[in-house]
Design an enzyme around this catalytic site. Sequence first.
Site, PDB file in Angstrom:
ATOM      1  N   ASN A   1      37.049  42.677  36.612  1.00  9.39           N
ATOM      2  CA  ASN A   1      38.030  43.132  37.693  1.00  9.39           C
ATOM      3  C   ASN A   1      39.787  43.114  36.820  1.00  9.39           C
ATOM      4  O   ASN A   1      40.343  42.049  36.741  1.00  9.39           O
ATOM      5  CB  ASN A   1      38.271  42.105  38.801  1.00  9.39           C
TER       6      ASN A   1
ATOM      7  N   CYS B   1      43.028  44.049  40.224  1.00  7.34           N
ATOM      8  CA  CYS B   1      43.498  43.677  41.645  1.00  7.34           C
ATOM      9  C   CYS B   1      44.986  43.901  41.771  1.00  7.34           C
ATOM     10  O   CYS B   1      45.724  43.335  41.059  1.00  7.34           O
ATOM     11  CB  CYS B   1      43.149  42.277  41.774  1.00  7.34           C
TER      12      CYS B   1
END
Length: 299
Positions: free
Chosen positions: A121, A124
């Site tokens: 990730n 974000c």
Amino acid sequence: MLEVNLFGIKFKNPLILASGVVDMTPELLRRAHREGAGGVVTKSIGMEPRKGYENPTIVELPYGLINAMGLPNPGWEAFLEEFRKEKFDFPVIVSIFGGTPEEFAFLAEKLGEVADAFELNLSCPHAKGYGMEIGQKPENVYEVVKAVKDVTDKPVIAKLTPNVSDIRELGLAAEKAGADGVSAINTVKAIAIDIYAKRPILSNKFGGYSGPGVKPIALRAVYDLASSLDIPVIGIGGITTWQDAVEFLLAGASALQIGTAVYLRGFSVFREIAEGISRYLKEEGYSSVKEIIGLALKV
């Protein structure tokens, strides 16, 4: 007809539950698969437990959601303890986030036994110090991907932010560092304001926009990445119908992730979309979904 092979992993179809606003207990992951998902991505897991932001964390709009969850997760130790007891008969991609390349690498080392692949990730848009703050710079993407590839033999997917001038630079950096694939897009920076309270609605003020409204942005990103990279691209962003899914496949996506549509309409969207793709393939004279991937790139 719908089976795809990514990074040596078989998926019964190209539809994958995205990491996101749906809570990711083992039972919910199984339910997603029963309802038609070919694979799943877990909630993003970090170094320490995080409870996330105070409510409100989600704003529903006519064409999607703005969310600022704050990366709530149990931390890697509790996640590992829970998931090492489970056996899944479908691919489980573990999403991880960190503040440095070393943290990403640590998590990949620790969680390898419960992951068929890792999604990093890097994108974000609402958690300070994580995700997009790291993933907007190609050199940071390179360093994180390389650090993870140095410690795991599991496939590594870099999840890219759309909040940059040219997403291809991020994809090329991930590919150069050894990423097995990229996924795009994560949510788009956004805000919603209560006109009577005269203040932002979300407790964090800012959030990430997802759902049908971002589909054209996501489709362009996938098209650009698939045109530029030699590794698979997983398309994410506003996929709600089988027609949306076919568009992404034609634009070069090797697989697709669905998140907001699950939140809004339930897990049945997986079966509905899979059945629609199958009908389309038969009507158009194709025997496999692989035959249509990237056809729009050849025009």
